[in-house]
Write an enzyme that holds these catalytic residues in place. Structure first.
Site, short mmCIF file in Angstrom:
data_model
loop_
_atom_site.label_atom_id
_atom_site.label_comp_id
_atom_site.label_asym_id
_atom_site.label_seq_id
_atom_site.Cartn_x
_atom_site.Cartn_y
_atom_site.Cartn_z
N GLU A 182 -9.74 -43.05 12.92
CA GLU A 182 -8.44 -43.63 13.25
C GLU A 182 -7.98 -44.61 12.18
OE1 GLU A 182 -4.99 -44.86 15.47
OE2 GLU A 182 -6.17 -43.03 15.22
N HIS A 238 -7.18 -42.99 8.78
CA HIS A 238 -5.86 -42.34 8.88
C HIS A 238 -4.75 -43.37 8.75
CE1 HIS A 238 -2.53 -40.54 11.51
NE2 HIS A 238 -2.50 -39.91 10.37
N HIS A 293 5.09 -37.24 16.61
CA HIS A 293 4.38 -37.82 15.47
C HIS A 293 3.85 -36.73 14.55
CE1 HIS A 293 2.39 -40.83 13.17
NE2 HIS A 293 1.17 -40.55 13.58
N HIS A 312 2.34 -20.28 22.55
CA HIS A 312 2.05 -20.47 21.13
C HIS A 312 1.64 -19.14 20.49
CE1 HIS A 312 1.16 -22.54 17.48
NE2 HIS A 312 -0.14 -22.32 17.54
N HIS A 338 -6.04 -24.72 9.83
CA HIS A 338 -4.91 -24.03 10.46
C HIS A 338 -3.65 -24.90 10.39
CE1 HIS A 338 -2.89 -21.19 12.98
NE2 HIS A 338 -2.77 -22.01 14.01
#
Length: 349
Positions: A82, A85, A146, A259, A319
């Site tokens: 976290e 990032h 986000h 999806h 991906h």
């Protein structure tokens, strides 16, 4: 046709912007890893982590942090992703400030200024969404927004890179009408890819990735029980902790199934777009079509591999990153088609 122009023909700030684009890709990848490692709430406060610039490491720091947040004790395997990032995202903000300053100081004709300013403003907004992701406890609407913001940031930086690269297609006048006819197809392609990315974001923010653990069927059926009303309910309340998700299985299956259907539509349309590009009989358009098809094939393979290999983090991160690359191919297509210059000499490049 080479991807990048010669150094003497580029505009000022090209290398800086290209570097910022690469940093944005790293930020996106680290953000995806943070989410998949369930580290989105690895630090319950913002912008600090249990009150630390990095994270509590010493025993007395951990003890004090656990006393301050008894419901969210320190888990070191979640704090470091976290905070790394967050710091990478902050560095991207510094890059965009430098790009804007560089653009304002440059006196070259045609130097972009509005786009760098918009990118900086967008980065600030993206930082706010990063904060809300934590303070609103992974509210799916914010998490998805986000993630979309991350893809948008990369796209904007790449668009600026293309503009600073200062290279355009040169087409003969006889092909101008054909190229113009591709413009709406390219715009639709971009929108379809964006919608598929949004579906992917909604899938991961609601923890619907593993709702269909088999392929090509879903839970052993071609049409399993699904609850689309709950799966795409965007009126979820702010307040509960959404870590792990709150939807039932039928709702998550509906999201995951959508999806998959979106992937089929996206792949089919991009193949159609590539065929249209190929029919232009422009060497550069053929090359671009080949690139799109290659990236698309890799992306489809990664999507299937996610299910077959039970969603390993490395494949899931790849991906997402290849999804970003697929989006950039659409940005590139639109830029080249809309900025192509007519070459009265009749030469195709």
């Amino acid at each position: 046709m080479a991807l990048f122009n010669t150094p003497e023909n580029r505009k000022a700030g090209f290398r800086l912007t290209l570097t910022a684009c690469l940093v944005a890709v790293i930020v996106l990848g680290m953000g995806v890893f943070t989410r998949l490692a369930d580290a989105g709430l690895g630090c319950p406060d913002w912008p600090m982590c249990y009150g630390h610039v990095l994270w509590p490491s010493a025993d007395h720091e951990v003890e004090r942090a656990n006393e301050a947040y008894p419901d969210m004790p320190v888990e070191h395997d979640k704090t470091w992703p976290e905070m790394i990032h967050r710091h990478l995202a902050a560095s991207l903000g510094l890059f965009t400030i430098a790009i804007l300053a560089f653009s304002l100081r440059s006196r070259e004709p045609g130097q972009p200024v509005k786009l760098p300013a918009f990118i900086l403003a967008f980065i600030i907004l993206q930082g706010m969404f990063g904060m809300w992701t934590v303070t609103l406890k992974l509210w799916p609407q914010v998490v998805t927004a986000h993630l979309l913001g991350g893809f948008t940031t990369i796209s904007l930086l790449w668009l600026l890179t293309l503009r600073l690269n200062n290279m355009r297609w040169q087409i003969p006048a006889i092909d101008e009408a054909k190229l113009r006819s591709i413009r709406p197809l390219a715009v639709i392609g971009l929108l379809i890819v964006l919608m598929q990315i949004a579906l992917g974001g909604w899938t991961t923010s609601n923890y619907a990735d593993i709702a269909c653990p088999d392929f090509p069927t879903c839970q052993g059926e071609w049409l399993p029980p699904m609850n689309f009303a709950e799966g795409f309910n965007i009126t979820q309340h702010i307040g509960p902790n959404y870590l792990g998700g709150t939807m039932d299985n039928a709702a998550r299956v509906a999201i995951h199934f959508s999806h998959r259907l979106g992937a089929i539509v996206t792949a089919a349309y991009l193949v159609f777009l590539c065929v249209s590009l190929y029919r232009l009989k422009l060497p550069a358009a053929k090359t671009l079509a080949h690139v799109i098809l290659t990236v698309l094939a890799v992306q489809v393979s990664l999507g299937i591999s996610n299910v077959v290999f039970q969603f390993p983090i490395s494949v899931a991160v790849a991906h997402n990153l290849v999804g970003a690359l697929l989006l950039l191919t659409q940005v590139t297509t639109i830029y080249l088609i809309f900025t192509a210059a007519v070459n009265r000499g009749g030469i195709r490049v």
